[in-house]
Motif scaffolding. Sequence first.
Motif, PDB file in Angstrom:
ATOM      1  N   GLU A 156      22.229 125.563 -32.850  1.00 20.22           N
ATOM      2  CA  GLU A 156      22.247 124.229 -32.577  1.00 20.22           C
ATOM      3  C   GLU A 156      21.015 123.624 -31.869  1.00 20.22           C
ATOM      4  O   GLU A 156      20.874 122.733 -31.381  1.00 20.22           O
ATOM      5  CB  GLU A 156      23.367 124.257 -31.373  1.00 20.22           C
ATOM      6  N   GLY A 157      19.985 124.394 -32.199  1.00 15.87           N
ATOM      7  CA  GLY A 157      18.640 124.123 -31.893  1.00 15.87           C
ATOM      8  C   GLY A 157      17.999 124.853 -30.691  1.00 15.87           C
ATOM      9  O   GLY A 157      16.829 124.861 -30.063  1.00 15.87           O
ATOM     10  N   ASN A 158      18.981 125.722 -30.003  1.00 16.21           N
ATOM     11  CA  ASN A 158      18.552 126.665 -28.846  1.00 16.21           C
ATOM     12  C   ASN A 158      18.330 128.045 -29.331  1.00 16.21           C
ATOM     13  O   ASN A 158      18.141 128.945 -28.698  1.00 16.21           O
ATOM     14  CB  ASN A 158      19.899 126.607 -27.913  1.00 16.21           C
ATOM     15  N   GLY A 159      18.405 128.205 -30.891  1.00 14.15           N
ATOM     16  CA  GLY A 159      17.948 129.502 -31.323  1.00 14.15           C
ATOM     17  C   GLY A 159      19.378 130.542 -31.593  1.00 14.15           C
ATOM     18  O   GLY A 159      20.393 130.038 -31.479  1.00 14.15           O
ATOM     19  N   THR A 160      19.005 131.631 -32.104  1.00 16.96           N
ATOM     20  CA  THR A 160      19.992 132.512 -32.755  1.00 16.96           C
ATOM     21  C   THR A 160      19.401 133.679 -32.462  1.00 16.96           C
ATOM     22  O   THR A 160      18.396 134.285 -32.684  1.00 16.96           O
ATOM     23  CB  THR A 160      20.160 132.291 -34.316  1.00 16.96           C
ATOM     24  N   ILE A 161      20.453 134.615 -32.065  1.00 17.92           N
ATOM     25  CA  ILE A 161      20.430 136.185 -31.887  1.00 17.92           C
ATOM     26  C   ILE A 161      21.282 137.026 -32.909  1.00 17.92           C
ATOM     27  O   ILE A 161      22.435 136.561 -32.751  1.00 17.92           O
ATOM     28  CB  ILE A 161      20.586 136.698 -30.329  1.00 17.92           C
ATOM     29  N   ILE A 162      20.492 137.465 -33.881  1.00 14.42           N
ATOM     30  CA  ILE A 162      21.122 138.586 -34.815  1.00 14.42           C
ATOM     31  C   ILE A 162      21.359 139.914 -34.098  1.00 14.42           C
ATOM     32  O   ILE A 162      20.218 140.452 -33.953  1.00 14.42           O
ATOM     33  CB  ILE A 162      20.598 138.459 -36.310  1.00 14.42           C
ATOM     34  N   PHE A 163      22.448 140.399 -33.985  1.00 14.23           N
ATOM     35  CA  PHE A 163      22.833 141.770 -33.484  1.00 14.23           C
ATOM     36  C   PHE A 163      23.131 142.536 -34.770  1.00 14.23           C
ATOM     37  O   PHE A 163      23.956 142.209 -35.627  1.00 14.23           O
ATOM     38  CB  PHE A 163      24.032 141.813 -32.727  1.00 14.23           C
ATOM     39  N   ALA A 164      22.198 143.664 -34.830  1.00 13.97           N
ATOM     40  CA  ALA A 164      22.478 144.560 -36.258  1.00 13.97           C
ATOM     41  C   ALA A 164      22.864 145.923 -35.774  1.00 13.97           C
ATOM     42  O   ALA A 164      22.510 146.215 -34.582  1.00 13.97           O
ATOM     43  CB  ALA A 164      21.336 144.574 -37.127  1.00 13.97           C
ATOM     44  N   ASP A 165      23.494 146.642 -36.514  1.00 12.98           N
ATOM     45  CA  ASP A 165      23.912 148.029 -35.944  1.00 12.98           C
ATOM     46  C   ASP A 165      22.616 149.048 -35.902  1.00 12.98           C
ATOM     47  O   ASP A 165      22.596 149.770 -34.983  1.00 12.98           O
ATOM     48  CB  ASP A 165      25.257 148.553 -36.676  1.00 12.98           C
ATOM     49  N   LEU A 166      21.964 148.930 -37.080  1.00 13.32           N
ATOM     50  CA  LEU A 166      21.036 150.035 -37.208  1.00 13.32           C
ATOM     51  C   LEU A 166      19.707 149.459 -37.644  1.00 13.32           C
ATOM     52  O   LEU A 166      19.548 148.892 -38.466  1.00 13.32           O
ATOM     53  CB  LEU A 166      21.311 151.152 -38.134  1.00 13.32           C
ATOM     54  N   PHE A 167      18.503 149.714 -37.027  1.00 12.43           N
ATOM     55  CA  PHE A 167      17.051 149.602 -37.335  1.00 12.43           C
ATOM     56  C   PHE A 167      16.732 149.947 -38.789  1.00 12.43           C
ATOM     57  O   PHE A 167      17.148 151.476 -38.887  1.00 12.43           O
ATOM     58  CB  PHE A 167      16.218 150.189 -36.218  1.00 12.43           C
ATOM     59  N   GLY A 168      16.218 149.307 -39.593  1.00  9.32           N
ATOM     60  CA  GLY A 168      15.713 149.644 -41.032  1.00  9.32           C
ATOM     61  C   GLY A 168      17.142 149.644 -41.917  1.00  9.32           C
ATOM     62  O   GLY A 168      16.647 150.155 -43.110  1.00  9.32           O
ATOM     63  N   ALA A 169      18.121 149.678 -41.507  1.00 10.10           N
ATOM     64  CA  ALA A 169      19.318 149.601 -42.477  1.00 10.10           C
ATOM     65  C   ALA A 169      19.623 148.061 -43.119  1.00 10.10           C
ATOM     66  O   ALA A 169      19.059 147.383 -42.670  1.00 10.10           O
ATOM     67  CB  ALA A 169      20.738 149.973 -41.762  1.00 10.10           C
ATOM     68  N   SER A 170      20.471 148.138 -43.921  1.00 14.51           N
ATOM     69  CA  SER A 170      20.544 147.030 -44.680  1.00 14.51           C
ATOM     70  C   SER A 170      20.983 145.744 -43.953  1.00 14.51           C
ATOM     71  O   SER A 170      20.099 144.623 -44.212  1.00 14.51           O
ATOM     72  CB  SER A 170      21.617 146.791 -45.812  1.00 14.51           C
ATOM     73  N   PRO A 171      21.885 145.685 -43.084  1.00 12.93           N
ATOM     74  CA  PRO A 171      21.930 144.558 -42.175  1.00 12.93           C
ATOM     75  C   PRO A 171      20.714 143.805 -41.560  1.00 12.93           C
ATOM     76  O   PRO A 171      20.331 142.755 -41.401  1.00 12.93           O
ATOM     77  CB  PRO A 171      23.129 144.813 -41.195  1.00 12.93           C
ATOM     78  N   TYR A 172      19.838 144.950 -41.006  1.00 16.19           N
ATOM     79  CA  TYR A 172      18.587 144.726 -40.333  1.00 16.19           C
ATOM     80  C   TYR A 172      17.507 144.039 -41.354  1.00 16.19           C
ATOM     81  O   TYR A 172      16.926 143.178 -41.174  1.00 16.19           O
ATOM     82  CB  TYR A 172      17.877 145.829 -39.762  1.00 16.19           C
ATOM     83  N   ASN A 173      17.523 144.813 -42.366  1.00 11.25           N
ATOM     84  CA  ASN A 173      16.570 144.543 -43.302  1.00 11.25           C
ATOM     85  C   ASN A 173      16.811 142.995 -43.933  1.00 11.25           C
ATOM     86  O   ASN A 173      15.834 142.074 -44.184  1.00 11.25           O
ATOM     87  CB  ASN A 173      16.497 145.319 -44.503  1.00 11.25           C
TER      88      ASN A 173
END
Length: 148
Positions: A57-74
């Motif tokens: 909404e213009g205030n930014g977004t935080i994406i939480f991923a389960d593992l660093f370097g894995a597909s959701p993060y990448n």
Amino acid sequence: MIGIIIATHGKMSDGIKDAAELIIGGTDKIETLNLFHGDDVSELGNQLTDAINKVDEGNGTIIFADLFGASPYNQSMLAINNLPADKKDNVYVITGVNLPMILVALTQNMVGASIEDAVAAILEEAGNSMVVWPSKDNDDEDDDEEDF
């Protein structure tokens, strides 16, 4: 309001959102994305881009991923890189998602925190929410109490 996306392997993201709703109530502006065996990973990237556009909404977004370097993060990183420059600078990715982190993110939204303050509070909670019992420190305290 800060947009929240949880992107994980399997149904973990749905479970975390479900638990957060049980504890805190409604979870506005939160999207979950699940990656299953055999899924097209690039489609997850498209879903991430769509989710960012949906929750921001213009205030930014935080994406939480389960593992660093894995597909959701990448795929999160690739989706962010494809955003316009002004939007790109206001999207954060935090790995190692757990329920306490999401609860802090939601409460930060309730108090109207900036995205920078919310990220700082989430990272602090990430460290504080991990406890080992029994711990050597706790054993020492018990020993001291028994001496009295």
